[in-house]
Write an enzyme that holds these catalytic residues in place. Structure first.
Site, mmCIF file in Angstrom:
data_model
loop_
_atom_site.group_PDB
_atom_site.id
_atom_site.type_symbol
_atom_site.label_atom_id
_atom_site.label_comp_id
_atom_site.label_asym_id
_atom_site.label_seq_id
_atom_site.Cartn_x
_atom_site.Cartn_y
_atom_site.Cartn_z
ATOM 1 C CG ASN A 158 -6.747 -6.138 -4.421
ATOM 2 O OD1 ASN A 158 -5.564 -6.316 -4.667
ATOM 3 N ND2 ASN A 158 -7.650 -5.933 -5.372
ATOM 4 C CB SER A 184 3.322 -1.430 3.567
ATOM 5 O OG SER A 184 4.424 -1.021 2.783
ATOM 6 N N GLY A 234 -2.247 -2.288 -9.128
ATOM 7 C CA GLY A 234 -2.644 -1.325 -8.101
ATOM 8 C C GLY A 234 -3.424 -0.192 -8.721
ATOM 9 C CD GLU A 256 -5.056 -5.960 -12.346
ATOM 10 O OE1 GLU A 256 -4.754 -6.803 -11.506
ATOM 11 O OE2 GLU A 256 -5.909 -5.077 -12.171
ATOM 12 C CB CYS A 290 -8.985 -4.181 -10.233
ATOM 13 S SG CYS A 290 -8.524 -5.783 -10.866
ATOM 14 C CD GLU A 464 -0.685 -9.698 -14.127
ATOM 15 O OE1 GLU A 464 -1.722 -9.436 -13.492
ATOM 16 O OE2 GLU A 464 0.457 -9.569 -13.642
HETATM 17 N N1 LIG Z 1 -6.214 -2.801 -9.790
HETATM 18 C C1 LIG Z 1 -6.182 -3.359 -8.617
HETATM 19 O O1 LIG Z 1 -6.201 -4.583 -8.449
HETATM 20 C C2 LIG Z 1 -6.091 -2.493 -7.431
HETATM 21 C C3 LIG Z 1 -6.588 -1.214 -7.449
HETATM 22 N N2 LIG Z 1 -6.479 -0.428 -6.339
HETATM 23 C C4 LIG Z 1 -7.041 0.923 -6.355
HETATM 24 O O2 LIG Z 1 -6.100 1.790 -5.715
HETATM 25 C C5 LIG Z 1 -6.741 2.454 -4.649
HETATM 26 C C6 LIG Z 1 -5.768 2.733 -3.548
HETATM 27 O O3 LIG Z 1 -5.269 1.483 -3.067
HETATM 28 P P1 LIG Z 1 -3.785 1.417 -2.672
HETATM 29 O O4 LIG Z 1 -3.457 0.215 -1.904
HETATM 30 O O5 LIG Z 1 -3.414 2.738 -2.082
HETATM 31 O O6 LIG Z 1 -3.113 1.193 -4.084
HETATM 32 P P2 LIG Z 1 -1.671 1.663 -4.491
HETATM 33 O O7 LIG Z 1 -1.664 1.626 -5.948
HETATM 34 O O8 LIG Z 1 -1.269 2.898 -3.799
HETATM 35 O O9 LIG Z 1 -0.700 0.474 -3.899
HETATM 36 C C7 LIG Z 1 -0.445 -0.662 -4.652
HETATM 37 C C8 LIG Z 1 1.033 -1.010 -4.468
HETATM 38 O O10 LIG Z 1 1.813 0.055 -4.971
HETATM 39 C C9 LIG Z 1 2.755 0.487 -3.975
HETATM 40 N N3 LIG Z 1 3.031 1.889 -4.145
HETATM 41 C C10 LIG Z 1 2.241 2.944 -3.859
HETATM 42 N N4 LIG Z 1 2.865 4.100 -4.197
HETATM 43 C C11 LIG Z 1 4.091 3.752 -4.681
HETATM 44 C C12 LIG Z 1 5.223 4.480 -5.191
HETATM 45 N N5 LIG Z 1 5.218 5.812 -5.267
HETATM 46 N N6 LIG Z 1 6.315 3.787 -5.609
HETATM 47 C C13 LIG Z 1 6.335 2.431 -5.541
HETATM 48 N N7 LIG Z 1 5.300 1.685 -5.065
HETATM 49 C C14 LIG Z 1 4.200 2.346 -4.646
HETATM 50 C C15 LIG Z 1 2.066 0.158 -2.681
HETATM 51 O O11 LIG Z 1 3.036 0.093 -1.665
HETATM 52 P P3 LIG Z 1 2.572 0.378 -0.129
HETATM 53 O O12 LIG Z 1 1.608 -0.667 0.224
HETATM 54 O O13 LIG Z 1 3.856 0.271 0.644
HETATM 55 O O14 LIG Z 1 1.991 1.757 -0.115
HETATM 56 C C16 LIG Z 1 1.455 -1.194 -3.014
HETATM 57 O O15 LIG Z 1 2.446 -2.203 -2.947
HETATM 58 C C17 LIG Z 1 -7.869 1.514 -4.244
HETATM 59 O O16 LIG Z 1 -8.877 2.207 -3.532
HETATM 60 C C18 LIG Z 1 -8.321 1.013 -5.585
HETATM 61 O O17 LIG Z 1 -9.159 1.986 -6.186
HETATM 62 C C19 LIG Z 1 -5.831 -0.856 -5.216
HETATM 63 C C20 LIG Z 1 -5.340 -2.158 -5.175
HETATM 64 C C21 LIG Z 1 -5.468 -3.071 -6.262
HETATM 65 O O1 LIG Z 2 -6.560 -7.045 -8.806
HETATM 66 C C1 LIG Z 2 -7.594 -7.623 -8.566
HETATM 67 O O2 LIG Z 2 -8.548 -7.119 -7.989
HETATM 68 C C2 LIG Z 2 -7.653 -9.055 -9.017
HETATM 69 O O3 LIG Z 2 -7.019 -9.134 -10.273
HETATM 70 C C3 LIG Z 2 -9.044 -9.540 -9.102
HETATM 71 S S1 LIG Z 2 -9.152 -11.194 -9.570
HETATM 72 O O4 LIG Z 2 -8.025 -11.556 -10.469
HETATM 73 O O5 LIG Z 2 -9.109 -12.011 -8.349
HETATM 74 O O6 LIG Z 2 -10.434 -11.263 -10.249
#
Ligand SMILES: NC(=O)C1=CN([C@@H]2O[C@H](COP(=O)(O)OP(=O)(O)OC[C@H]3O[C@@H](n4cnc5c(N)ncnc54)[C@H](OP(=O)(O)O)[C@@H]3O)[C@@H](O)[C@H]2O)C=CC1
Ligand SMILES: O=C(O)[C@H](O)CS(=O)(=O)O
Length: 486
Positions: A158, A184, A234, A256, A290, A464
């Site tokens: 994101n 990815s 993530g 985070e 997030c 962070e």
């Molecule tokens: N806190 C935040 O900022 C974020 C929260 N989210 C939340 O997560 C939900 C799903 O989003 P999603 O993109 O699937 O988030 P994920 O947590 O699945 O992915 C985030 C990162 O983790 C990697 N990843 C996933 N599974 C593994 C694993 N088993 N081992 C190592 N790395 C891994 C992904 O790799 P790859 O891309 O190769 O799968 C990507 O680089 C969203 O709908 C949202 O609710 C998502 C993104 C950011």
């Molecule tokens: O993970 C996120 O969604 C980001 O931390 C949001 S922000 O830092 O751009 O507010």
């Protein structure tokens, strides 16, 4: 086709141990544009072997890097910062192509990411230790701070530039090395960042980017004993998996994770300011952050007035391809993201919600979705418990301050929260009572490189940005000097 001033920023290989490389077996994975479904480029599909080489190179590169003066490390980070700004248009074009956000937001993200490199170039020169009173006449006690070691980072789709800069900045400032696995779906921004790292003078092997199998790369990053720390942004579910994998070698972690932010409008709020804040917090990145408002709680006396004004403002949002002028809402990242929003809307309706705006996939197709508002939201709905990660604003009604605090805190998440009030007593009572790492008061935008970003409960650990952000990449060492009386 991407039109870049500097085509060299569009990389189709990974930076491993200072060398641009394909996967060992030559396999690749496509990167597609979420607005059009078109393939933009292919990047290597790497795995454990390539990751292991990157980790070994990081260990070697760090030996020299940590011996450089703080000022020398700061100069490289500063140059990297300057190169991000000099290439802002190209980096934004790459980011919009692979992630979908409007160009204006993408440009803003590049500046935001760059600000972390700038900030930690400065913080590198302020890693101070301590001298403490000795516990004996012959003793002198000193505390020094040293780099934690080789670090790993796994980042989300994101914010494919800023979430990386927010980790690699403090890591290199502290004297560490970093091996990164980007999402990815958005690896091109990471590879462009790596290309500029080389130009900035980041030594070979100090910063590697490995694209490919999350499971294989992640297993190596979390299991290799040479890696001292993992920083992850993530989902909470993935964060828990990674935490468990790090346990075997007792790695330090910064997490985070997901959020479920309450956005509260009290009856003494400035309603126009609250509407502006709700738009900024809820619909930034099409709701895919997030820290997005996930639940909007409005006190009964202003519920209808706020709902009407918010609907009028949301109706002005323009959905479209992020490269088109004036577009403020790009596509969601993929079909799963669209289905999650649809599921939350259907569930809300089933539990008494009323869609007052939007509610459907946009006529443009692909990942586009209508900015949506649902009234009469309640605690029985999925939107009350789950992170929507899309352009859906559910409006909950509440009567009293005490009721609101209980509702807002009724979640396993604790990342961001927001409320609007002009009563100083209420501001202090509510800010102290909310169980979140961050509280926005009369503002919907709280993210800055100068502030400690992070959450509590199942939203993660560590901070962070700010002067606190470098602590996660440092270890305290206690020196006890005896014999002073001889
Ligand atoms: N806190 C935040 O900022 C974020 C929260 N989210 C939340 O997560 C939900 C799903 O989003 P999603 O993109 O699937 O988030 P994920 O947590 O699945 O992915 C985030 C990162 O983790 C990697 N990843 C996933 N599974 C593994 C694993 N088993 N081992 C190592 N790395 C891994 C992904 O790799 P790859 O891309 O190769 O799968 C990507 O680089 C969203 O709908 C949202 O609710 C998502 C993104 C950011
Ligand atoms: O993970 C996120 O969604 C980001 O931390 C949001 S922000 O830092 O751009 O507010």
């Amino acid at each position: 086709m991407l039109q870049l001033n500097n085509p060299a920023l569009l990389r189709r290989q990974c930076l491993i141990a200072g060398v641009w490389a394909d996967a060992d077996d030559g396999s690749t994975m496509d990167v597609t544009n979420p607005a059009t479904g078109e393939a933009i480029a292919a990047v290597p599909r790497m795995g454990a072997a390539e990751t292991r080489r990157a980790i070994g190179a990081a260990k070697t590169a760090m030996q020299d890097w940590q011996r450089r003066t703080a000022k020398e490390r700061a100069a490289v980070l500063r140059r990297w910062y300057e190169l991000l700004l000099a290439n802002q248009d190209d980096l934004a074009a790459i980011l919009t192509a692979e992630q979908g956000k409007p160009l204006a937001e993408a440009r803003g993200e590049i500046a935001y990411g760059a600000s972390y490199l700038e900030w930690f170039a400065e913080e590198a020169k302020r890693v101070y230790g301590d001298t403490l009173p000795g516990h004996g006449a012959d003793k002198r006690v000193i505390v020094i701070r040293q780099p934690v070691g080789v670090t790993a980072a796994i980042t989300p789709w994101n914010f494919p530039n800023a979430m990386i800069a927010r980790k690699v900045g403090p890591a290199l400032a502290a004297g560490c090395a970093m091996v990164l696995k980007p999402a990815s779906q958005t690896p091109l921004s990471a590879l462009a960042l790596a290309a500029l790292a080389v130009d900035a003078g980041v030594p070979p092997g100090l910063f590697s980017v490995v694209t490919g199998s999350a499971g294989d790369i992640g297993a190596e990053l979390t299991g290799n004993p040479l890696v001292a720390k993992l920083s992850f942004t993530g989902s909470t579910a993935t964060g828990k998996t990674l935490l468990a994998q790090c346990a075997a070698t007792v790695k330090k972690t910064s997490m985070e994770l997901g959020g479920n932010a309450p956005f509260v409008v009290f009856d003494d709020a400035d309603l126009d300011a609250a509407v502006d804040g709700a738009i900024a917090s809820k619909y930034r990145n099409a709701g895919q952050t997030c820290v997005c408002a996930n639940r909007l709680y409005v006190q009964a006396g202003v519920y209808d007035a706020f709902a009407d004004r918010l609907a009028a403002a949301v109706a002005k949002l323009k959905v479209g391809n992020g490269t088109e002028p004036g577009v403020t809402q790009g596509p969601l990242i993929d079909e799963n993201a669209v289905r999650k929003v649809e599921e939350h809307i259907a569930d809300a309706i089933a539990h008494g919600g009323e869609v007052v705006l939007g509610g459907r996939r946009h006529a443009l197709g692909h990942g586009f979705f209508e900015p949506t508002i649902v009234k009469h939201a309640n605690a029985r709905m999925k939107v009350a418990r789950e992170e929507t990660f899309g352009p859906l604003a559910p409006l909950f009604r509440f009567e009293t301050e005490d009721e609101l605090i209980a509702l807002a805190n009724d979640t396993e998440f604790g990342l961001a929260s927001y409320f609007y009030s002009r009563d100083i007593g209420r501001i202090w009572r509510v800010a102290e009572a909310l169980e979140y790492g961050m509280v926005g008061i009369n503002t919907g935008l709280i993210s800055s490189e100068m502030a400690p970003f992070g959450g509590i409960k199942q939203s993660g650990m560590g901070r962070e940005g700010s002067r606190y952000g470098i602590d996660d990449y440092l270890e305290l060492k206690y020196l006890c000097i005896g014999g002073i009386d001889r």
